[in-house]
Structures are given as structure tokens and as C-alpha cells.
Design a protein around this motif. Sequence first.
Motif, mmCIF file in Angstrom:
data_model
loop_
_atom_site.group_PDB
_atom_site.id
_atom_site.type_symbol
_atom_site.label_atom_id
_atom_site.label_comp_id
_atom_site.label_asym_id
_atom_site.label_seq_id
_atom_site.Cartn_x
_atom_site.Cartn_y
_atom_site.Cartn_z
ATOM 1 N N GLY A 181 0.594 -1.429 -0.219
ATOM 2 C CA GLY A 181 0.325 0.119 0.042
ATOM 3 C C GLY A 181 0.793 0.753 -0.234
ATOM 4 N N PRO A 182 1.786 1.471 1.063
ATOM 5 C CA PRO A 182 2.439 2.535 1.244
ATOM 6 C C PRO A 182 3.404 2.750 0.261
ATOM 7 C CG PRO A 182 2.488 1.693 3.366
ATOM 8 C CD PRO A 182 1.736 0.732 2.004
ATOM 9 N N ALA A 183 3.713 1.658 -0.243
ATOM 10 C CA ALA A 183 4.818 1.906 -1.651
ATOM 11 C C ALA A 183 3.790 2.709 -2.941
ATOM 12 C CB ALA A 183 5.243 0.199 -2.142
ATOM 13 N N ILE A 184 2.967 1.780 -3.189
ATOM 14 C CA ILE A 184 1.764 1.910 -4.382
ATOM 15 C C ILE A 184 1.830 3.550 -4.578
ATOM 16 C CG2 ILE A 184 -0.141 1.671 -5.860
ATOM 17 C CD1 ILE A 184 0.358 -1.549 -5.928
ATOM 18 N N GLU A 185 1.663 4.022 -2.628
ATOM 19 C CA GLU A 185 0.966 5.221 -2.567
ATOM 20 C C GLU A 185 2.257 6.376 -2.867
ATOM 21 O OE1 GLU A 185 -0.917 6.709 0.786
ATOM 22 O OE2 GLU A 185 -1.073 8.337 -0.008
ATOM 23 N N ARG A 186 3.073 6.177 -3.343
ATOM 24 C CA ARG A 186 4.798 6.699 -2.935
ATOM 25 C C ARG A 186 4.821 6.934 -4.943
ATOM 26 N NH1 ARG A 186 6.380 4.139 1.345
ATOM 27 N NH2 ARG A 186 7.297 2.304 0.466
ATOM 28 N N ALA A 187 5.030 5.849 -5.394
ATOM 29 C CA ALA A 187 5.096 5.636 -6.382
ATOM 30 C C ALA A 187 4.522 6.896 -7.296
ATOM 31 C CB ALA A 187 4.967 4.208 -7.271
ATOM 32 N N ALA A 188 2.515 6.214 -6.869
ATOM 33 C CA ALA A 188 1.683 7.103 -7.698
ATOM 34 C C ALA A 188 1.788 8.116 -7.640
ATOM 35 C CB ALA A 188 0.432 6.746 -7.002
ATOM 36 N N ALA A 189 2.226 8.832 -6.582
ATOM 37 C CA ALA A 189 2.542 10.732 -6.181
ATOM 38 C C ALA A 189 3.261 11.083 -7.790
ATOM 39 C CB ALA A 189 2.948 10.122 -5.111
ATOM 40 N N GLU A 190 3.884 9.720 -8.319
ATOM 41 C CA GLU A 190 4.856 10.724 -10.044
ATOM 42 C C GLU A 190 4.101 10.143 -11.093
ATOM 43 O OE1 GLU A 190 7.726 12.244 -8.540
ATOM 44 O OE2 GLU A 190 7.227 12.033 -6.351
ATOM 45 N N GLY A 191 2.946 9.481 -11.327
ATOM 46 C CA GLY A 191 2.328 8.700 -12.065
ATOM 47 C C GLY A 191 1.018 9.559 -12.680
ATOM 48 N N ASP A 192 0.865 9.125 -14.102
ATOM 49 C CA ASP A 192 -0.680 9.334 -14.200
ATOM 50 C C ASP A 192 -1.490 8.712 -14.352
ATOM 51 O OD1 ASP A 192 -2.312 10.467 -15.837
ATOM 52 O OD2 ASP A 192 -1.766 10.840 -18.070
ATOM 53 N N ALA A 193 -2.917 9.224 -13.013
ATOM 54 C CA ALA A 193 -4.020 7.817 -13.265
ATOM 55 C C ALA A 193 -4.686 7.370 -14.005
ATOM 56 C CB ALA A 193 -4.127 8.161 -12.105
ATOM 57 N N ALA A 194 -4.045 8.438 -15.228
ATOM 58 C CA ALA A 194 -5.531 8.114 -16.600
ATOM 59 C C ALA A 194 -4.595 7.718 -17.970
ATOM 60 C CB ALA A 194 -6.005 9.386 -17.038
ATOM 61 N N ARG A 195 -2.520 7.640 -17.207
ATOM 62 C CA ARG A 195 -2.169 6.640 -18.240
ATOM 63 C C ARG A 195 -3.299 5.191 -19.162
ATOM 64 N NH1 ARG A 195 3.151 7.509 -20.666
ATOM 65 N NH2 ARG A 195 2.779 8.741 -19.075
ATOM 66 N N TYR A 196 -3.271 4.361 -17.716
ATOM 67 C CA TYR A 196 -4.034 3.178 -18.389
ATOM 68 C C TYR A 196 -4.931 2.575 -17.193
ATOM 69 C CZ TYR A 196 0.826 1.566 -19.064
ATOM 70 O OH TYR A 196 1.870 1.220 -19.224
ATOM 71 N N ARG A 197 -6.025 2.317 -18.092
ATOM 72 C CA ARG A 197 -7.440 2.229 -17.368
ATOM 73 C C ARG A 197 -8.192 0.674 -17.020
ATOM 74 N NH1 ARG A 197 -11.638 5.235 -15.689
ATOM 75 N NH2 ARG A 197 -13.896 4.125 -16.038
ATOM 76 N N PHE A 198 -7.794 0.384 -15.805
ATOM 77 C CA PHE A 198 -7.987 -0.467 -15.482
ATOM 78 C C PHE A 198 -9.578 -1.085 -14.728
ATOM 79 C CE2 PHE A 198 -3.541 -0.325 -14.154
ATOM 80 C CZ PHE A 198 -3.258 -1.147 -14.981
ATOM 81 N N PRO A 199 -10.031 -1.825 -14.845
ATOM 82 C CA PRO A 199 -11.388 -2.302 -15.024
ATOM 83 C C PRO A 199 -12.450 -2.368 -13.143
ATOM 84 C CG PRO A 199 -9.649 -4.677 -14.905
ATOM 85 C CD PRO A 199 -9.177 -3.235 -15.156
ATOM 86 N N ARG A 200 -13.604 -1.259 -13.207
ATOM 87 C CA ARG A 200 -13.972 -1.098 -11.402
ATOM 88 C C ARG A 200 -14.695 -2.154 -11.484
ATOM 89 N NH1 ARG A 200 -10.455 2.458 -13.721
ATOM 90 N NH2 ARG A 200 -10.328 4.153 -12.747
ATOM 91 N N PRO A 201 -13.914 -3.008 -10.831
ATOM 92 C CA PRO A 201 -14.539 -4.482 -10.975
ATOM 93 C C PRO A 201 -16.518 -4.097 -9.977
ATOM 94 C CG PRO A 201 -12.560 -5.250 -10.300
ATOM 95 C CD PRO A 201 -13.005 -3.688 -10.193
#
Length: 351
Positions: A181-201
Motif C-alpha cells: 500500500g505505502p509503496a504504491i501510494e509513493r510510486a503513484a504520486a509521480e504517475g498519471d492515473a489516466a494513463r491506463y484504464r483498469f477495470p472497476r469490478p
Amino acid sequence: MTRPILGIETTCDETSAAVLDAHGAILGLVIHSQDVHRVYGGVVPELAARDHLRRIEPVVEAALGEAGVRRGDLGAIAVAAAPGLIGALLVGVTWSRAAAFALAIPLVPVHHMEGHLFGPVLEDPDAVPPFVALLVSGGHTLLLWVPEWGRYHLLGETRDDAAGEAFDKVARILGLTYPGGPAIERAAAEGDAARYRFPRPLLGRKGGAGSGRGARAGLFDFSFSGLKTAVARTVADVESPARLEAERPHLAASFQEAVVDVLAGKTLAAARAMGCERVLVGGGVAANRALKARLLGAVGPGGRLFAASPRLSMDNGAMIARAGMYRLQRGDFGGLAEASARAPIPGVVRR
Ligand code: KG4
Ligand code: ZN
């Protein structure tokens, strides 16, 4: 009760002890997060149990020292007795049984998820029912309607992986460290959330209808294993390690966005359905800032969001002591606390 209460937490990979005064204020809190699991990318139950055994005594001593409370001053001991890893649970429960017997004080077994429900109360006296509660941890994803303490209507739960488990598994797929969780949150801070469209199950479905995996899922149930697989497939398509390095922040951000969409979307739909814009979020995943920001932005001016600070969202002895105080006041304890790997929250009913 006017004497302090000791809370003990050993359900998974945190050894924690806390001392609260009779009003529920934290006098001392020590959390030892086990690092023996890091190289394995997940918790190894046998190693967890052994490390709890090594740590429980010094962790309790440190919490009592911080509180300036002697063992003889304690009025009760609350222990997380279920659910969790059985070997880990047995350490906390056995230690607490022996200590309560030696001190001749009550022993109060606490359900770990009821502990998470009481986490926000430690910092905010307004965090009282009625509210819709989203409990998201490494082992559970629960959506509850809580009209009053002790009455928990189960609106939905996960059909497969827990939300925290999804963070941990996706972190491993992305080559990030445990806990994910914390590792993904840190990495995500530098990323574009719209780059990939993953499913919303299971988001935006009517519930009960349809076919396949989610067919029997209710309106407020969750599913995260398909989302994890979607990330794994995308990662497998990335041609080179250098490319993955560059894409990792975007993959992390896009995954986090999908999880937040699902968790917040279902929680707010539940709040609307219950006609109550008071929302409580608890469990390790509640430390996630994107999730809290989304919930906060959506509850509306008349609503409230109750969330503990990250230290009290993760597993800790203070939330166990606080839930124990509630059970003690109700006279709802007694007998010997039994460790149990699986058990429903006391007072839970399926709506
Ligand atoms: O409640 P918790 O401390 O332990 C259990 O009861 O399982 O929750 C641990 C989970 C882990 O899966 C961890 O990856 C996740 O909470 N977690 C987070 C964050 N911090 C911890 N997930 C998302 N974002 C975070 N910042
Ligand atoms: Zn937990």
C-alpha cells in the motif's frame, strides 16, 4: 472503570501494546512492525508468531513506560483474539491470559475489525454512530451500516481478495516492496492515473443480476482479483525492464485510481442508500491519502468523514484497548478469550 486499560495486538505482523486512561486517551502506544517478512514479499505465519513471542514483553514494557503506568495499576487487559494468523493470535492471547490472571483483572477479547472501527474514536470524540463504515485491511474489505455501537449491518464484503491484499499483490507485480500500500501510494504520486484504464469490478452494477463471477455478488460487494490480473497482463505486455521502470508510476497511479473509484463509489452509494452522510473509514488502507481525499470531497457539506491518522489506521494496540473499553462497559466479556483465525464481528447481521 477508573484504572487504565492495556490493549494488545498480535493478529498479523505488528506487535503492539497501548495504555489508555479511563476516558480513552492514549497514555502510551508502541507498534513494532515486523521486518522479517520483507524479503518474502508477504507475511510468513511461522516467522510472525516467533517474532511476536520475542517482542511482546519489551513492547508492553515500553508502552507502560511511556504511559508512566505500572502493571499493578492496570484495570483490565484487552486483546485482539480474532481474526488473524492463528500462531500470531495465540501469542497475544496467551500472554494476555497469563497477565490478566496474575494481576487478577478482567481480560476482554476484542475482534480485530471492531478494533479498526474504534480507531478514529481515539482522535475524534465525534466519531460515533450512526455512520456507514468502510473497513479496508490486508485481510478484509467490509462495508457496514452502524446505527449504534455493537450493531453492525453487513452491507457488503469482498468476494475474493481484500483491498489491502490487492495493493500488496500488485506491488509485487510491479516490483515494489512489502507492504504494498505505502509503496504504491509513493510510486503513484509521480504517475498519471489516466494513463491506463483498469477495470472497476462490480462498480455501478444493480446487484444480483448478470452472469459469471459477480453473479451472486450484492450491490455493495467488492472484487479485486480481476483488477490485479488486469495489471499483471498489462505488465506482461511491457517489453523491457527499462520500459517498466518508466511506466511503474503510471501503472501504480492507474491501479490506485481504480481501487479508490470502487471503494469510494460503493461507500457513497451505501451512505446515500442509508440516508446518512456520516462515513467512517478504518484499517490499513485507510492510511491512503487518495482514498481519504476522495471520500472527503464526496460526503458533502452536511456530511462527515471520520478517519484515523495513519499510525492509528494500521494495526495498533490503542484501537484494541478502545474497543475493549466499550465491551467492558457493556459487561460483554468473561470466560477465557479463545484465539480464532476466523470469526464474525460480534453483533454483525447481514442486511
Ligand atoms: O489493518 P492493517 O494494518 O493490517 C491488517 O489487518 O491486515 O492493513 C494492512 C494493509 C496492507 O495490505 C497494506 O498494504 C495496506 O493496509 N496499506 C495501504 C496503505 N498503508 C497500508 N494501502 C493503501 N495505501 C496505503 N497508504
Ligand atoms: Zn488490521
